[in-house]
Design an enzyme around this catalytic site. Structure first.
Site, mmCIF file in Angstrom:
data_model
loop_
_atom_site.group_PDB
_atom_site.id
_atom_site.type_symbol
_atom_site.label_atom_id
_atom_site.label_comp_id
_atom_site.label_asym_id
_atom_site.label_seq_id
_atom_site.Cartn_x
_atom_site.Cartn_y
_atom_site.Cartn_z
ATOM 1 N N ARG A 126 0.800 -1.197 -0.027
ATOM 2 C CA ARG A 126 0.033 -0.018 0.030
ATOM 3 C C ARG A 126 0.927 1.370 -0.009
ATOM 4 N NH1 ARG A 126 -2.948 -3.016 3.622
ATOM 5 N NH2 ARG A 126 -4.715 -4.167 2.657
ATOM 6 N N LYS A 148 2.929 11.905 -10.647
ATOM 7 C CA LYS A 148 2.148 10.910 -11.356
ATOM 8 C C LYS A 148 2.977 9.668 -11.760
ATOM 9 C CE LYS A 148 -0.827 13.987 -14.431
ATOM 10 N NZ LYS A 148 -1.073 14.276 -15.679
ATOM 11 N N LYS A 232 7.477 23.303 -13.590
ATOM 12 C CA LYS A 232 6.745 22.263 -13.373
ATOM 13 C C LYS A 232 6.122 22.084 -11.908
ATOM 14 C CE LYS A 232 4.920 17.740 -14.359
ATOM 15 N NZ LYS A 232 5.199 16.453 -14.843
ATOM 16 N N ARG A 246 -2.335 23.433 -13.880
ATOM 17 C CA ARG A 246 -1.745 22.427 -14.461
ATOM 18 C C ARG A 246 -2.099 22.180 -15.953
ATOM 19 N NH1 ARG A 246 0.269 16.925 -11.265
ATOM 20 N NH2 ARG A 246 1.820 16.228 -12.885
ATOM 21 N N HIS A 253 0.159 19.839 -26.570
ATOM 22 C CA HIS A 253 -0.237 18.539 -26.327
ATOM 23 C C HIS A 253 -1.620 17.988 -26.895
ATOM 24 C CE1 HIS A 253 3.425 18.470 -23.870
ATOM 25 N NE2 HIS A 253 3.188 17.358 -23.480
ATOM 26 N N HIS A 270 7.382 11.484 -27.900
ATOM 27 C CA HIS A 270 6.231 12.194 -27.610
ATOM 28 C C HIS A 270 6.600 13.752 -27.945
ATOM 29 C CE1 HIS A 270 3.487 14.146 -24.889
ATOM 30 N NE2 HIS A 270 4.529 14.510 -24.340
#
Ligand SMILES: NC(=O)c1ccc[n+]([C@@H]2O[C@H](COP(=O)([O-])OP(=O)(O)OC[C@H]3O[C@@H](n4cnc5c(N)ncnc54)[C@H](O)[C@@H]3O)[C@@H](O)[C@H]2O)c1
Ligand SMILES: [Zn+2]
Length: 367
Positions: A126, A148, A232, A246, A253, A270
């Site tokens: 966890r 993320k 960032k 954000r 993008h 990318h």
């Protein structure tokens, strides 16, 4: 190779605060050789498990030799391995080695490795500690910051994931010396993005320092990595879950993701697709008279100076527009388009029409 523990004069350290947690970002040439001391200083005690790929380990494994007595966990790091099967292999290695709640995963690699090792850290028992040690320019300026983490599913990219802030981010620009030129360039397009959305100085510096950056000169790299990370981090601090500010990070993008999707993620790195996306957004804003022609041409000149992008003349405008509608970042059925206002600031447009988008895509000489 052992390096002196003393940080170079141009090393940089700053703190990122998200919610109640905070962690340091350490940027400096030779930091890989100082990783053990930096982790001790950051209070990363307990057992440390390096998760890396055979490629990255071959180049840089020797430099981190003092960090842990445990064997590194090596898994492949291509985008096609960024899935739950690889996560399962990481779990197995952790279980076999007896990793416990006090253990920390040290992710050593590009964005794929950071996302995968980070997801393993977010979910094993966890959640255990995580340290990001990014080794591609993209990971150093983007994916290692923000918390993320996640993996792909056959149904789409990054569909499975979590938010899990690292205990530290350690960036050593000298590792970029071994990065293939195309990967390096792909990361640099994201640096240009930060310049356009938030920092004219960063934009200009990138343009004037281009030769030294391509030579991977750490002295030139440290300040641009620092500026990018700070932008960032500032956005993430205000807006961890991407409700408002954000979104500006999404400049270039919407179309970038669509280009990647219509070419089945095979043609572009990318950042290359984002470079086209930024050109489209700039064209759209110039036609709306909300961005200057000078701004557009300096962006185009910088992107051109970095070298040719993969060809797009065969792609279909209608298909690309359809793909933008499937973008995750759609809110209530409306596309939120990030447009440049000047070099260093953006606006969000929610009323971009298909016709406008088609015209600006057409300006790239698409079918
Ligand atoms: N979490 C986030 O916020 C976030 C943000 C942006 C992108 N991402 C993710 O990042 C991933 C892309 O990351 P990437 O562009 O770093 O690609 P990558 O991780 O696939 O790395 C590219 C290649 O470079 C190699 N490599 C890495 N470091 C090297 C070095 N120092 N020398 C030589 N080779 C090296 C890798 O083995 C790999 O083959 C995507 O999966 C994307 O979804 C995540
Ligand atoms: Zn991006």
């Amino acid at each position: 190779m052992t390096r002196p523990p003393v940080a170079p004069a141009d090393a940089v350290r700053f703190t990122v605060r998200v919610g109640k947690a905070e962690h340091a970002v350490e940027i400096g040439a030779g930091h890989l050789g100082r990783l053990a001391q930096l982790l001790d200083a950051a209070g990363v005690t307990g057992r440390r498990f390096i998760v890396s790929s055979p490629t990255v380990w071959r180049f840089h494994g020797n430099d981190v030799s003092g960090v842990t007595a445990d064997q590194p966990i090596l898994v492949p790091d291509g985008e096609r391995f960024k899935n739950l099967l690889t996560i399962g292999r990481i779990y197995e290695a952790l279980i076999k080695a007896g990793a416990d709640r006090a253990s920390t995963i040290v992710a050593l690699g590009g964005g794929v490795m950071g996302d995968m090792a980070g997801f393993a850290a977010a979910t094993y028992l966890r959640g255990i500690g995580l340290v990001q040690v990014p080794t591609t320019l993209l990971a150093q300026v983007d994916s290692a910051i923000g918390g993320k983490v996640g993996v792909n599913h056959v149904a789409g990219k990054n569909l499975i994931g979590a938010f899990h802030q690292p205990r530290a981010v350690v960036v050593d620009p000298t590792v970029l010396a071994t990065l293939p030129r195309r990967e390096f360039r792909a990361g640099l397009y994201e640096v240009i993005k930060y310049g356009v959305i938030a920092d004219e100085e960063l934009f200009n510096r990138t343009a004037t320092e281009l030769p030294r950056l391509f030579a991977r000169d750490p002295e030139a790299l440290v300040p641009i990595i620092e500026r990018s990370c700070r932008i960032k981090a500032a956005v993430v601090e205000q807006d961890e879950r991407e409700a408002g500010p954000r979104r500006a990070l999404n400049f270039g993008h919407t179309v970038g993701h669509a280009l990647e999707a219509v070419t089945k993620y095979r043609r572009f790195r990318h950042g290359e697709a984002v470079a086209y996306g930024m050109l489209v957004a700039a064209d759209l804003a110039v036609r709306r008279e909300t961005f200057s022609e000078e701004g557009r041409s300096s962006l185009a000149a910088l992107i051109t100076a970095m070298g040719p992008l993969p060809p797009i003349g065969d792609l279909d405008v209608t298909e690309i527009i359809e793909a933008t509608k499937r973008d995750k970042k759609m809110m209530e059925g409306r596309l939120h388009f990030v447009l440049p206002a000047k070099i260093g600031a953006t606006t969000i447009a929610t009323d971009v029409t298909k016709e406008e988008l088609a015209r600006s895509l057409g300006a790239l000489a698409l079918r």
